[in-house]
Structures are given as C-alpha cells and as structure tokens.
Design a protein around this motif. Structure first.
Motif, mmCIF file in Angstrom:
data_model
loop_
_atom_site.group_PDB
_atom_site.id
_atom_site.type_symbol
_atom_site.label_atom_id
_atom_site.label_comp_id
_atom_site.label_asym_id
_atom_site.label_seq_id
_atom_site.Cartn_x
_atom_site.Cartn_y
_atom_site.Cartn_z
ATOM 1 N N SER A 122 0.827 -1.211 0.000
ATOM 2 C CA SER A 122 0.000 0.000 0.000
ATOM 3 C C SER A 122 0.855 1.252 0.000
ATOM 4 C CB SER A 122 -0.923 0.015 1.227
ATOM 5 O OG SER A 122 -1.815 -1.057 1.165
ATOM 6 N N GLY A 123 1.959 1.208 0.718
ATOM 7 C CA GLY A 123 2.880 2.348 0.729
ATOM 8 C C GLY A 123 3.476 2.592 -0.642
ATOM 9 N N VAL A 124 3.842 1.517 -1.322
ATOM 10 C CA VAL A 124 4.393 1.653 -2.673
ATOM 11 C C VAL A 124 3.358 2.275 -3.603
ATOM 12 C CG1 VAL A 124 5.115 0.306 -4.698
ATOM 13 C CG2 VAL A 124 6.139 -0.149 -2.473
ATOM 14 N N PHE A 125 2.089 1.901 -3.428
ATOM 15 C CA PHE A 125 1.040 2.495 -4.258
ATOM 16 C C PHE A 125 0.946 4.002 -4.019
ATOM 17 C CE2 PHE A 125 -3.380 3.740 -5.038
ATOM 18 C CZ PHE A 125 -3.483 3.378 -6.372
ATOM 19 N N GLY A 126 1.006 4.431 -2.767
ATOM 20 C CA GLY A 126 0.964 5.860 -2.456
ATOM 21 C C GLY A 126 2.159 6.597 -3.033
ATOM 22 N N PHE A 127 3.336 5.996 -2.919
ATOM 23 C CA PHE A 127 4.531 6.620 -3.481
ATOM 24 C C PHE A 127 4.477 6.638 -5.008
ATOM 25 C CE2 PHE A 127 6.006 6.055 0.794
ATOM 26 C CZ PHE A 127 6.908 7.092 0.982
ATOM 27 N N ALA A 128 3.864 5.624 -5.615
ATOM 28 C CA ALA A 128 3.711 5.599 -7.076
ATOM 29 C C ALA A 128 2.777 6.715 -7.545
ATOM 30 C CB ALA A 128 3.188 4.244 -7.535
ATOM 31 N N MET A 129 1.732 6.990 -6.783
ATOM 32 C CA MET A 129 0.834 8.098 -7.129
ATOM 33 C C MET A 129 1.582 9.428 -7.081
ATOM 34 S SD MET A 129 -2.218 7.006 -7.878
ATOM 35 C CE MET A 129 -3.241 8.425 -7.616
ATOM 36 N N ALA A 130 2.420 9.611 -6.068
ATOM 37 C CA ALA A 130 3.207 10.842 -5.969
ATOM 38 C C ALA A 130 4.198 10.946 -7.127
ATOM 39 C CB ALA A 130 3.939 10.885 -4.629
#
Length: 168
Positions: A14-22
């Motif tokens: 989930s953290g990787v998904f948030g960082f990918a959005m950024a």
C-alpha cells in the motif's frame, strides 16, 4: 510469524502504491514542462523561420527527452512519410500507441487540430491556445503539489496499516 510478514507486505504494498501516485504526479508535471518548451519552440520557429512541419517536429524533439520528445520525433517521421492524410490523424495515431497523462494527451490533440490545417496566423493562434492551456494545467498541478504528494504517500501507508490490523 507469517502473519507479521503478511502484514508487513500489505503495509509495504500500500505504501508503494501511495509513493507511485506521488511519482506519477511528478512525472506529469515534468512532461507538462517539456510540452510547454516544445510548444514555445514550435511557435517561435513558425513565427520567424517558417520551418516545414516534419523538420519543426524533429527540432522540438531534439530540445527535450522522454515521452514528449519521442512523441514529436515520431510525429515528424510520420509527417515526413505522409503515413496519414493530415496532422490531426498523425497525432491521434501516435497518441493511441502512447501512455501519457490525460492532460498532456488533450493538449496534444488540441495542437494537432490546428497545426498544418490553417494559415500561419491560425496555426500560431492555435499554438498560443495550447501554450496557455499547458500553463493553466501546470499552474493547477503545482498548486499544493508537495502537500498532495505527501498526502498520497501517507494515505498509502495508513491504508496498508489499517488493512494489516483488520487482517490480524
């Protein structure tokens, strides 16, 4: 032990998904800046040198790197080969093969509708509209961008933590 490893994987995913959005937001901003530079180059070259469209697109591609540069390089080659009947058809065919942000694709489609279709003042007006639209979208994207990116990163980690707690 396996539950903790699973929970860690959920939080990390989930953290990787948030960082990918950024990262996608940063990439869109970078592509819009490159597009702005290319559009200004096209406008200046048309205003002062009346460069033919295939060479004009090749020159715009030489000024940058990445997806926008590749787009203009391919557009110049397509116009030189005359693979499509007009610029608008070439732009649509190239955009169908590329993965670009929706805002960039909309501006490039708008540019393709006027480039090579009208006389010189009409083309320059069309390019000026595309430049203004790019500046507007870029300004909107920049407003609050650092906070929005941090929010996406934090949200990704928090959602992961919440899911891990639910599954444990």
């Amino acid at each position: 032990m396996l539950r903790l490893i699973g929970a860690g994987c959920i939080v990390a995913g989930s953290g990787v998904f948030g960082f990918a959005m950024a990262a996608a937001s940063r990439k869109e901003e970078r592509q819009l800046r490159q597009l702005l530079g290319a559009l200004e180059y096209l406008s200046c070259e048309l205003s002062y040198r009346l460069t033919p469209l295939p060479q004009l697109c090749a020159g715009a591609a030489a000024g940058g790197s990445g997806g926008i540069s590749d787009f203009f390089l391919e557009l110049g080659q397509a116009l030189d080969r005359q693979s499509e009947p007009d610029v608008q058809s070439c732009v649509r065919a190239i955009l169908a093969k590329r993965v670009l942000p929706a805002s960039v694709m909309a501006i490039l489609t708008e540019m393709g509708q006027t480039l090579g279709r009208f006389d010189l003042p009409g083309q320059l007006r069309g390019l000026e509209l595309s430049i203004r639209e790019t500046e507007r979208v870029l300004r909107i994207l920049r407003e609050g961008a650092p906070q929005r990116r941090r929010s996406w990163q934090t949200l990704g980690l928090c959602v992961g933590a919440a899911l891990a707690i639910l599954f444990l």
